[in-house]
Design an enzyme around this catalytic site. Structure first.
Site, PDB file in Angstrom:
ATOM      1  N   VAL A  80      -3.249   5.731  -7.649  1.00 55.50           N
ATOM      2  CA  VAL A  80      -2.679   4.791  -6.691  1.00 55.50           C
ATOM      3  C   VAL A  80      -3.488   3.515  -6.862  1.00 55.50           C
ATOM      4  O   VAL A  80      -4.684   3.484  -6.581  1.00 55.50           O
ATOM      5  CB  VAL A  80      -2.774   5.317  -5.248  1.00 55.50           C
ATOM      6  CG1 VAL A  80      -2.236   4.282  -4.273  1.00 55.50           C
ATOM      7  CG2 VAL A  80      -2.010   6.631  -5.111  1.00 55.50           C
ATOM      8  N   SER A  81      -2.855   2.479  -7.360  1.00 57.57           N
ATOM      9  CA  SER A  81      -3.579   1.256  -7.707  1.00 57.57           C
ATOM     10  C   SER A  81      -4.235   0.649  -6.482  1.00 57.57           C
ATOM     11  O   SER A  81      -3.853   0.926  -5.341  1.00 57.57           O
ATOM     12  CB  SER A  81      -2.630   0.238  -8.334  1.00 57.57           C
ATOM     13  OG  SER A  81      -2.059   0.745  -9.507  1.00 57.57           O
TER      14      SER A  81
END
Length: 410
Positions: A80-81
């Site tokens: 998850v950036s």
């Protein structure tokens, strides 16, 4: 649209809300979040629900990526950036209510943000090549109240059901621009993609103009690499035979490195440019300028655990280097006598032609300083791979498999 039913047992709803508000305030203060729409989406979506194995405080740190899968070497292959990067790209993409949006590279959280932006009349499809990722994304999207987002297991560089789209947002590092993306755009649509050029990544929003893609904005970023048909690996050279020093070349056209054995065992030449930079002053456009202007360009890195001090590049993680036969030179920095917070650009050369290569680097540092530094970065135009040199305006061109990328400097 969202729910807090997934809040961890040791954390109250008030704590979650406080952390989320603090994250958004930080992103507003640093200029990443510029619009009320993106701010509202970030405030609405429970980020922690998409990475429940991560401590709550870490889930809401603005600049922290949340790794969800690693390969056999321990390298991140899915995450998850960081919220900062996601907000930046959403601002670039300018997603509006009612739009149809395809996301390539699925973590769930970003698709939920997009769903907030398009509203109930819009449509969101998120695509990933890894079933671990899509299963996870579908599970957490449903739990967080975003079950209407369609999650598709597929190679994101190929078309999926639902074309055309108003926005295509790529959230994995892409070396090339797939024809399926251009073909899958609605009239007036845009693609926002973290594109690698000589190992340097920029999040670029492209708008289609005929058979070309023309950039509207570009921002520095970093992402895990794309998998699938359009994956691309860098070429790695170890001039000392160990991982102490690595040279990486990212394009199809790369220099001959067969003569570099022992190049770092000789004396080091140093040249200095009389061009300075402040301690907190960004100079990312310099790296891209050197990549455009210098032949034999790559990136040099130094392993901090194995470092013997032989090389001292400006950035030990990824610093510009050029190679010519049995010689190389890289960008360097040193503190000035005027101020401990000011540094001077220079170049270190190795090998019989190290001095000449160092002087080439210095020449281009000075050219960047006098001609381009004050104007920011370049614009980018992607032409189909079959476009001839005569059909492209003058300027540096990087040849990918699917496109020829023109880089135009102000």
């Amino acid at each position: 649209m969202s729910t807090l039913s997934g809040t961890t047992g040791q954390s109250s709803q008030e704590t979650v809300e406080r952390l989320r508000v603090a994250m958004v305030e930080a992103l507003r203060c640093d200029g990443t979040v510029r619009t009320d729409r993106v701010e509202a989406a970030l405030l609405a979506v429970p980020r922690h629900m998409f990475a429940p194995e991560v401590p709550l405080e870490e889930a809401y740190e603005p600049v922290r990526a949340l790794v969800t899968k690693r390969d056999e070497h321990g390298l991140a292959v899915s995450s998850v950036s960081a919220a900062q990067i996601q907000a930046l790209m959403l601002e670039q993409a300018d997603v509006k209510p009612g739009m149809r949006v395809k996301e390539i590279g699925s973590g769930g959280y970003n698709a939920a943000l997009i769903a907030e932006l398009v509203g109930p009349e819009g449509d969101v499809v998120t695509v990933d090549i890894d079933s671990f990722v899509t299963d996870r994304a579908a599970k957490y999207l449903d739990a967080a109240g975003y079950g209407r987002v369609r999650v598709v297991l597929a190679d994101g560089s190929r078309q999926v059901t639902g074309e055309p789209f108003d926005r295509i947002i790529v959230t994995v590092g892409a070396w090339d621009l797939s024809p399926a993306w251009t073909d899958g755009l609605a009239d007036g649509g845009t693609i926002t993609v973290p594109l690698r050029m000589h190992g340097l990544t920029r999040s670029i929003t492209f708008r289609r103009e005929g058979d070309r893609l023309v950039s509207l904005s570009a921002e520095v970023c970093g992402f895990v690499k794309m998998q699938g048909a359009d994956s691309h690996e860098e070429f790695l050279v170890l001039p000392r035979g160990t991982k102490e020093v690595g040279l990486r070349f990212d394009e199809l056209d790369r220099p001959d490195t067969s003569g570099l054995a022992g190049v770092l065992d000789g004396p080091r030449t140093e040249r200095w440019a009389e061009v300075t930079v402040g301690n907190q002053e960004p100079f990312d456009s310099l790296y891209l300028w050197l990549a455009c202007a210098l032949p034999g360009f790559g990136l040099i890195s130094v392993d901090s655990e194995l470092n013997t001090g032989t090389v001292a590049p400006a950035n030990r993680m990824a610093c510009p280097v050029i190679v010519d036969g049995d010689s190389l030179a890289y960008l360097a920095l040193r503190k000035t006598s005027d101020s401990p917070a000011t540094y001077e650009f220079g170049a270190h050369g190795f090998g019989p032609n190290g001095k000449r290569l160092a002087e080439l680097v210095i020449d281009q540092v000075q050219a960047w300083n006098s001609d381009h530094r004050a104007y920011g970065g370049p614009t980018f135009t992607a032409y189909p791979a079959g476009t001839t040199d005569e059909q492209i305006p003058d300027g540096p061109v990087i040849d990918k498999r699917h496109v020829r990328l023109l880089i135009s400097w102000p």
